[in-house]
Scaffold this motif. Structure first.
Motif, mmCIF file in Angstrom:
data_model
loop_
_atom_site.group_PDB
_atom_site.id
_atom_site.type_symbol
_atom_site.label_atom_id
_atom_site.label_comp_id
_atom_site.label_asym_id
_atom_site.label_seq_id
_atom_site.Cartn_x
_atom_site.Cartn_y
_atom_site.Cartn_z
ATOM 1 N N ALA A 78 0.821 -1.205 0.000
ATOM 2 C CA ALA A 78 0.000 0.000 0.000
ATOM 3 C C ALA A 78 0.857 1.258 0.000
ATOM 4 O O ALA A 78 1.847 1.353 0.718
ATOM 5 N N ILE A 79 0.485 2.209 -0.828
ATOM 6 C CA ILE A 79 1.068 3.549 -0.827
ATOM 7 C C ILE A 79 -0.022 4.479 -0.305
ATOM 8 O O ILE A 79 -1.064 4.653 -0.941
ATOM 9 N N GLU A 80 0.205 5.073 0.866
ATOM 10 C CA GLU A 80 -0.820 5.922 1.467
ATOM 11 C C GLU A 80 -0.204 7.237 1.908
ATOM 12 O O GLU A 80 0.246 7.380 3.043
ATOM 13 N N PRO A 81 -0.127 8.219 1.023
ATOM 14 C CA PRO A 81 0.393 9.529 1.432
ATOM 15 C C PRO A 81 -0.546 10.167 2.462
ATOM 16 O O PRO A 81 -1.745 9.874 2.492
ATOM 17 N N SER A 82 0.015 11.029 3.288
ATOM 18 C CA SER A 82 -0.805 11.599 4.361
ATOM 19 C C SER A 82 -0.692 13.104 4.488
ATOM 20 O O SER A 82 -1.493 13.727 5.169
ATOM 21 N N VAL A 83 0.321 13.702 3.821
ATOM 22 C CA VAL A 83 0.569 15.140 4.017
ATOM 23 C C VAL A 83 -0.169 15.946 2.950
ATOM 24 O O VAL A 83 0.416 16.365 1.948
ATOM 25 N N TYR A 84 -1.450 16.157 3.142
ATOM 26 C CA TYR A 84 -2.264 16.879 2.174
ATOM 27 C C TYR A 84 -2.297 18.374 2.507
ATOM 28 O O TYR A 84 -2.163 18.751 3.673
ATOM 29 N N PRO A 85 -2.483 19.215 1.495
ATOM 30 C CA PRO A 85 -2.519 20.656 1.751
ATOM 31 C C PRO A 85 -3.706 21.034 2.631
ATOM 32 O O PRO A 85 -4.698 20.310 2.713
ATOM 33 N N GLU A 86 -3.588 22.199 3.266
ATOM 34 C CA GLU A 86 -4.637 22.651 4.177
ATOM 35 C C GLU A 86 -5.412 23.858 3.641
ATOM 36 O O GLU A 86 -6.545 24.084 4.042
ATOM 37 N N SER A 87 -4.810 24.603 2.741
ATOM 38 C CA SER A 87 -5.496 25.812 2.272
ATOM 39 C C SER A 87 -6.663 25.453 1.362
ATOM 40 O O SER A 87 -6.621 24.463 0.618
ATOM 41 N N ALA A 88 -7.711 26.277 1.419
ATOM 42 C CA ALA A 88 -8.903 26.040 0.610
ATOM 43 C C ALA A 88 -8.579 26.078 -0.879
ATOM 44 O O ALA A 88 -9.124 25.290 -1.668
ATOM 45 N N ASP A 89 -7.707 26.999 -1.296
ATOM 46 C CA ASP A 89 -7.370 27.098 -2.712
ATOM 47 C C ASP A 89 -6.670 25.840 -3.209
ATOM 48 O O ASP A 89 -6.978 25.325 -4.303
ATOM 49 N N ALA A 90 -5.719 25.334 -2.435
ATOM 50 C CA ALA A 90 -4.997 24.129 -2.849
ATOM 51 C C ALA A 90 -5.928 22.924 -2.886
ATOM 52 O O ALA A 90 -5.845 22.081 -3.797
ATOM 53 N N LEU A 91 -6.841 22.834 -1.920
ATOM 54 C CA LEU A 91 -7.802 21.724 -1.911
ATOM 55 C C LEU A 91 -8.708 21.794 -3.135
ATOM 56 O O LEU A 91 -9.011 20.775 -3.769
ATOM 57 N N THR A 92 -9.137 23.000 -3.484
ATOM 58 C CA THR A 92 -9.991 23.166 -4.662
ATOM 59 C C THR A 92 -9.254 22.729 -5.927
ATOM 60 O O THR A 92 -9.809 22.036 -6.785
ATOM 61 N N ARG A 93 -7.995 23.148 -6.057
ATOM 62 C CA ARG A 93 -7.228 22.778 -7.249
ATOM 63 C C ARG A 93 -7.039 21.261 -7.330
ATOM 64 O O ARG A 93 -7.159 20.671 -8.411
ATOM 65 N N ASN A 94 -6.733 20.635 -6.204
ATOM 66 C CA ASN A 94 -6.549 19.185 -6.215
ATOM 67 C C ASN A 94 -7.838 18.459 -6.580
ATOM 68 O O ASN A 94 -7.839 17.501 -7.365
#
Length: 992
Positions: free
Chosen positions: A755-771
């Protein structure tokens, strides 16, 4: 009367040695000479095994020893089957040519110990320690092995130690070889898990093989050094070497001889039945004793003068080496002591270049590591801390010395600069010891990835419910309850000793209270504990009412569930008579509490805490740092622990409650500081911290295991490439002190079937929207009808929406994603990018979006997709990482799909309902995560019937197919930074 069957079988097994052979032929040959009328039929053998099963007969013991040795033999030339497997045992039966009934009877009598072996990460080496060479010279190993049997060690435990100690010795340099070469290695065990037993075994085999000077660095206190000295004296060196010709019946000849007269265990010290040098072996001369550290060479420089049988040949020549006495010293890691050793070694000329030496560094991450800041060094001139500098000098003076460090917390050692050849980085080997049977470690106090929902956990299926009692801020500190538990558990031990359980494990009974490093706090706490003890009323009716309530609500339930095979009181009235005896033992000699926080050896001598020489220690110990490293608290049953630290290795070493608890595992209790999630501060939750570092260490061990297999006969990873395998699960718990960490860069991780399970996701609303926008093309491919998956491997079924996408489509999304930490996903992305045919081929991916089953679940389309379940997850305190993404049932099913597909035909097979995947299909679990504290808050991320992209983290877990690794099967690639351009551990002869 001669036991004919036993005699024949014993002779046959001795004759077979390290490989099974056709038993009928060997038995017939043996019987024809001495017992021609013996009944050698399998039926007679089978009947005897059944009779032995009830009496623990000698015939079963003989076969247990032989079968276990064959099961464990890593160097077996008679079979290709893996050690410690049913297949290996079957291969042995095949060679013995036993029938089915006898096989079943033998396996019932001697089960296969299907346990892991040691994990070895090492550079290539020239094999020299062959089975034949080991067997030819094994005087001290056989003595040690017999001592362990006398102590009650099982055949499997001895075979495991044999295997693990051999793995170390074979990585050392051949002591007979002309070339000077130093090997440096690290052995990683578990806290209080028997590392001393391993290095005692290594010492035995090393001196048998030809090492003639052994220096054991045994702790930083005389008490710890003396404990190590006594252990080696008792189990390896033996009475004859200690006496050195003195007559034990003549008091005048015993002046200066330790143990005799003041150590009740002297009769249990190994006996060789004669001076080893008179038994065609060699003597061991001790250069230190139980009470005397290395002061200076006892007879001056002559103590290291070796008489050569062939004066014209060097000492390492076999004709000289194997007739010379070995010298052993157990030395404290102390500046003045090591300075004297260096001074004496400098006065010996010529011989040191010929002397095969072994340096064993117990707790090698303590004091030995150089913590000097490299940035402040002058170019090419490292500055060393005191102990590290002296250790480097000893290595420089002994060009044939081998260095082996032992630790349970290896991070400081693997972060040593691998390019500094004068330092102790384990350039040649790193060996991870298997977790011993009967050991209580972190896993016995945490429910790691338990499939049992929290609300369904009981003392029977939950480690935490059975053993852990939280001390929550703002509530009763439960100190009285912990003390009551100490008295109750002591009474149960006495009850069991009176009802047939050997009382050896109950010799000592202790409680540890550890919540501060300040000595004034210790004094206040000890005063409080003493007051509580005298007010507890353990002889009064009120005290018994309180104890009875704790017995019924806690101890009785756990013991009934987890120790049904041991004698347990049916009611508190059955236990009550033993309460008084426990109270008397605890208060024997005065107060029930002992403070352990002194800095001097004299202080520790006054405490009466020498567990080896004191008949019974039943006390409550209060302390701080002195109780957290090297100091083994025997009989520890109740721990009250509230002290926090921010370093994983320091925290783990404080886990004195880890260890072996024979006969009383069910009684062990850990009272530990807890914090509510909403009130956690930067100091964190102690229990959570231990769970995090447990995951760090187990991941580290799993990574070592994964990369330990040779590829085309060559190692995938060498010790210099190990630092990047160190993980960190909590932001405020570092692997080691900052001044012990070496930086290395991980370039690529290959994860076929993993399993590959990354955990360090962005926190800003703009970055979440782009992702989220980047995932849009794949979100719109999901089906509207859910599919049911599972159950698989004991995990529950679940429903999910699914989709099929090509490898290129998934990779296009992954390449665009943003992360909270630069480079976080790069090593995985580098690997995945090569699965387009360059490294291996992945045709497509099965996307699975699990659907929640709760009645109040939040479901919404995302950017026009079909409605998907929104999943609640929380980030770790002060860190952008999520502690877990995939559900246990989901990841288990996905792994099962991949494993099943690996063996399926290329066109796939039904794996879950109507879903089929082939061996070149990967599985991706996709979770639209909403960061929230409660499930009810997830719905706030839905606006006008659509999930708000700025509030959704598109989290995922990928499992590539098992075939996705290419023909080379290399799993990792590193780029390491070293301060010196050298990787060799070869010592130039001119440098001696």
């Amino acid at each position: 009367m001669t036991d004919v069957l036993l005699e024949i079988h014993a002779q046959v097994l001795r004759g077979m040695g390290n490989r099974p052979r056709r038993f009928e032929d060997w038995a017939a040959l043996t019987a024809s000479e001495d017992f021609p009328d013996a009944d050698l039929s399998e039926e007679t053998f089978w009947d005897r095994l059944l009779a032995d099963a009830e009496s623990g007969g000698e015939l079963t013991a003989a076969w247990s020893k032989a079968l276990t040795a064959w099961d464990y033999d890593e160097q077996a030339a008679w079979t290709q089957e893996a050690p410690r497997t049913q297949a290996r045992r079957a291969a042995a039966y095949d060679r013995l040519q036993f029938g089915d009934d006898l096989r079943k009877a033998l396996t019932a009598a001697v089960p296969v110990a299907e346990l892991p072996g040691p994990v070895v990460i090492a550079t290539e080496h020239t094999p020299w320690y062959t089975p034949e060479r080991a067997a030819a010279r094994s005087f001290y190993w056989k003595a040690y092995e017999q001592k362990l049997r006398d102590k009650g060690w099982s055949d499997a435990a001895i075979a495991s130690l044999d295997e693990a100690s051999r793995a170390v010795v074979e990585r050392l340099t051949d002591p007979e070889q002309p070339e000077r070469r130093q090997a440096k290695g690290l052995v990683v065990g578990y806290v209080q898990s028997g590392k001393t037993a391993n290095f005692t075994g290594v010492t035995a085999k090393a001196v048998d093989a030809g090492y003639r000077l052994v220096i054991v660095l045994g702790g930083t206190l005389n008490l710890l050094r003396a404990q190590t000295q006594r252990r080696l004296d008792m189990e390896l060196i033996g009475q004859e070497n200690i006496l050195r010709g003195a007559d034990p019946r003549d008091p005048d000849s015993l002046v200066g001889v330790d143990y005799i007269g003041d150590d009740d265990d002297w009769p249990d010290f190994v006996q060789h039945h004669g001076r080893p040098s008179e038994l065609q072996a060699f003597d061991i001369e001790r250069l230190t004793t139980r009470d005397r550290d290395y002061m200076s060479l006892a007879q001056g420089i002559r103590a290291l003068e070796f008489e050569k049988r062939v004066p014209a040949s060097p000492l390492y020549a076999p004709a000289n080496l194997h007739h010379a006495a070995a010298r052993v010293m157990v030395v404290k890691k102390n500046k003045s002591v090591l300075t004297k050793l260096v001074k004496d070694l400098k006065q010996i000329h010529g011989l040191l270049g010929e002397l095969p030496a072994l340096i064993i560094d117990d707790e090698s991450d303590q004091a030995s590591v150089n913590t000097s800041d490299p940035k402040k060094w002058e170019q090419g001139s490292p500055e060393r801390t005191a102990i590290n500098g002296l250790l480097s000098q000893v290595l420089g003076l002994l060009p044939r010395a081998q260095y082996v460090g032992y630790t349970a917390t290896p991070f400081a050692n693997v972060f040593v600069d691998p390019g500094d050849t004068a330092d102790i980085f384990p350039n040649d080997f790193l060996i991870s010891l298997p977790r011993p049977q009967g050991y209580m470690g972190v896993q016995e106090f945490h429910d790691l990835d338990s499939p049992v929902p929290p609300e369904e956990r009981t003392v029977a299926n939950s480690q935490a419910k059975a053993h852990v009692r939280g001390i929550w801020d703002g509530e009763d500190d439960r100190l009285q309850e912990a003390m009551d538990g100490f008295v109750l558990s002591g009474a149960v031990k006495l009850y069991r000793a009176d009802h047939g359980v050997a009382d050896g494990p109950f010799r000592h009974h202790t409680m540890l209270v550890h919540q501060s490093v300040r000595k004034d706090h210790h004094a206040e706490l000890a005063l409080r504990l003493n007051s509580m003890w005298h007010q507890a009323g353990y002889a009064s009716s009120e005290g018994h009412v309180r104890l009875a309530a704790l017995w019924e609500s806690d101890f009785k339930q756990v013991s009934d569930a987890r120790a049904a095979d041991l004698p347990n009181p049916g009611t508190y009235d059955d236990l009550r008579p033993y309460i008084s005896r426990a109270r008397q033992l605890i208060t024997k000699g005065g107060n029930p509490v002992i403070i352990v926080n002194g800095d001097s050896d004299k202080y520790f001598e006054q405490l009466g805490l020498d567990f080896d020489r004191t008949p019974n220690v039943w006390k409550i110990l209060v302390g701080g740092t002195k109780l957290s490293r090297g100091f083994t608290v025997e009989g520890l049953t109740v721990t009250y622990y509230r002290r926090m630290t921010r370093q994983a290795d320091t925290l783990m070493q404080m886990g004195r409650w880890f260890g072996f608890r024979p006969g009383y595992q069910d009684l062990v209790r850990l009272y530990i500081g807890r914090q509510e999630p909403m009130t956690k501060t930067s100091t964190g939750d102690l229990y959570e911290a231990f769970e995090a570092i447990c995951r760090d260490e187990e991941l580290f061990r799993a990574e070592l295991k994964q990369y330990s297999d040779l590829v085309d006969g060559k190692p995938q990873v060498v010790p210099a490439e190990v630092p990047p395998l160190v993980a960190q699960h909590l932001p405020w718990i570092k692997p080691s002190a900052r001044n012990k960490m070496f930086n290395a860069e991980l370039v690529e991780i290959r994860s076929p079937g993993k399993a590959i399970e990354p955990s360090v996701y962005p926190e800003s609303a703009d970055a979440l929207t782009r992702n989220t926008e980047r995932w849009r093309p794949l979100l719109q491919t999901f089906t509207e009808e859910p599919v049911t998956f599972g159950p698989a491997d004991g995990h529950r079924a679940f429903s999910a929406l699914t989709s099929r996408v090509s490898h290129g489509e998934l990779l296009a999304v992954l390449r665009q994603l943003e992360w909270a930490r630069a480079g976080h996903f790069e090593p995985h992305l580098h690997y995945l990018a090569q699965l387009d045919g360059r490294l291996a081929t992945v045709d497509d991916w099965l996307l699975i979006a699990p659907q929640l089953i709760a009645s109040d679940r939040a479901v919404a389309p995302i950017l026009g997709s079909v409605p998907l379940s929104l999943v609640r997850r929380t980030r770790q305190s002060g860190k952008p990482s999520f502690s877990r993404i995939a559900g246990v049932d989901h990841s288990a099913l996905a792994s099962w799909l991949i494993a099943t597909a690996a063996d399926s035909p290329s066109d796939g097979q039904p794996s879950a309902g109507t879903i089929t995947i082939g061996p070149r299909t990967g599985v991706a679990l996709l979770y639209p995560v909403v960061e929230a504290k409660k499930d009810s808050e997830v719905a706030a991320a839905i606006t006008r019937g659509q999930a708000d992209p700025s509030k959704v983290v598109m989290a995922f877990t990928l499992i590539p197919p098992k075939s996705a690794n290419g023909p080379g099967k290399r799993l990792v690639r590193f780029r390491t930074r070293s301060t010196y351009d050298t990787t060799s551990a070869i010592v130039d002869a001119s440098g001696a």
